[in-house]
Motif scaffolding. Sequence first.
Motif, PDB file in Angstrom:
ATOM      1  N   GLU A   1      54.826  20.986  45.792  1.00  0.00           N
ATOM      2  CA  GLU A   1      53.229  22.074  45.277  1.00  0.00           C
ATOM      3  C   GLU A   1      53.544  22.608  44.945  1.00  0.00           C
ATOM      4  O   GLU A   1      52.528  23.319  43.342  1.00  0.00           O
TER       5      GLU A   1
ATOM      6  N   LYS B   1      56.863  19.593  50.730  1.00  0.00           N
ATOM      7  CA  LYS B   1      55.564  20.214  51.048  1.00  0.00           C
ATOM      8  C   LYS B   1      54.940  21.345  50.122  1.00  0.00           C
ATOM      9  O   LYS B   1      54.838  21.010  48.600  1.00  0.00           O
TER      10      LYS B   1
ATOM     11  N   GLN C   1      52.216  22.687  40.657  1.00  0.00           N
ATOM     12  CA  GLN C   1      50.926  23.796  39.865  1.00  0.00           C
ATOM     13  C   GLN C   1      51.206  24.652  37.899  1.00  0.00           C
ATOM     14  O   GLN C   1      50.453  24.043  37.641  1.00  0.00           O
TER      15      GLN C   1
ATOM     16  N   ILE D   1      50.863  15.009  46.744  1.00  0.00           N
ATOM     17  CA  ILE D   1      50.464  16.254  46.053  1.00  0.00           C
ATOM     18  C   ILE D   1      50.255  16.351  44.462  1.00  0.00           C
ATOM     19  O   ILE D   1      48.822  16.134  44.329  1.00  0.00           O
TER      20      ILE D   1
END
Length: 567
Positions: free
Chosen positions: A311, A307, A315, A262
């Motif tokens: 994520e 995932k 961020q 990611i």
Amino acid sequence: MQKRWTLVKDVEEQKVAELAEQLTITPLLAKMLINRGITDFETARLFFRPLIAHLHDPFLMNDMDKAIERIELAIQQEEKILVYGDYDVDGTTSVALVYTFFSKFYKQIFYYIPNRYSEGYGISIAGVDYAAENGYSLIVALDCGIKAADKVAYATAKKIDFIICDHHLPDTELPKAVAILDPKRVDNTYPYTELSGCGIGLKLIQAYAQKHQMHNETWLSLLDLVAVSIASDIVPITGENRVLAYYGLEKLNTDACMGLQILMQMAGTKKQLTISDVVFSIGPRINAAGRIDDAKKSVELLIAATKEEAEERCQIINVNNTERRTVDSTITTEALEMIAADSDSATRSTTVLYNPNWSKGVIGIVASRLIEKHYRPTIILTESNGKAAGSARSVNGFDVYNAIDACSDLLEQFGGHMYAAGLTLAIDKVPQFQDKFEAVVKASITQEALTQAIDIDAELSFSEINPKFVRILNQFEPFGPCNMKPVFVSHGVYCKTAPQVVGTNHLKMQLYQNAALAIGCIGFGLSEFTTKIRVGERFSVCYTIEENEWNGNKSIQLNIKDIKITD
């Protein structure tokens, strides 16, 4: 900044001819290999075909048997184990690696990363207190601890054992830990001394897996983390590190852990990552959490199981990285203004700046940026917990750690490597330190070391640059310290059309030499030469060779490092 071009040492023609014949390669390539320590068929085979089997037995490392026995005892007695690591990329990847390995079959294990601002580098009293208050009886320290004799003694008094896995230089007296895994020990028995901190962590889990007859994949599956640490900690890409980097990059590019997948997506990486890509794209993002916020968030990303988790955590790190860039840019500007305002700066051999308001998290980056403008050993200091805390960076060939050591009477704490170090001192001693550090460096540094050098592997004619040559060059990867990407020089080149400026300050042009075909060139940050290069007039360039891919088409491109125009 004017740069000095240095052709690497010449090699005996007979040795070059012998190696070229053994390997059926050109004398030019043979010379480049010899200058990298590759002198015969066997060393060339190991260089071009690194194998996992080339890794050393982890039990050759001092105290490895003691470390494994103590971990086995902890698991048998269901003790709580704390994996403790530094807040940089090497530390956080180390923690993620060791925690991921053991947590798959042992649940009484957690991790701890010290806060850069409240605890500082390495083992802290607060970290030991956290372990004591939460019932941990064993701390496995990664990428730190080799100089923490007092903290280890403090932990021992609280009935907490230490296993130290470090790669930094130790003091004369080692901490009284249960086991100390560090190839920099004076009594070292391990065949390779340049592992990263995460590399030491890998040897620990390799040893455990080996003793317990676990499948190799239990530790090989974590090599992507090791590759990130090797790249980011700027350790030599030789010997065992070359094997680990080679297979770690393969894992990174094909089946990275979810967090790194990611992170690469959000960083916009679309091609096969190299060591250089990790250094400039992945490493800074992992580092950003510890520089701006809390490095535990980097570990949380690297151990993310899904995932969605990755994520969410990525961020946060991207926000940290954006903030880091802004702070870094602001402080760099302020630091350059301080240098410009100092009338004595032009005669100095060092840069040592102090501003109590600068962010401790980015001063190492700022030191590196200043060296790009003023090429000399640089230390940036700020206020932290009532002390002056600093990061040092050096120039090629100068040992900044030794120079700082020579000023140790003014310091409260310091540690690091030849090219990067950290230090702490009383704020009122900063002026004394500035003067003494300048005196120490001026007395020992050469004028050559104060001029940025570009090491050139060989002179090359454009007619020699072809797809086969580039394919063999690509097999020299992974590139890094002690195996840098080859740099070549070509003379008598010229443009048929005027160069262009692309982006903010980059140079783009087509170069010709004699009857050879034109080769596309890019020179990052070299836009100043657009007004100096005249169509048809000949000059010299030094460059690396790369493959440029655009719309599915590949072409050879020169990455220009410097240009010399002579009358």
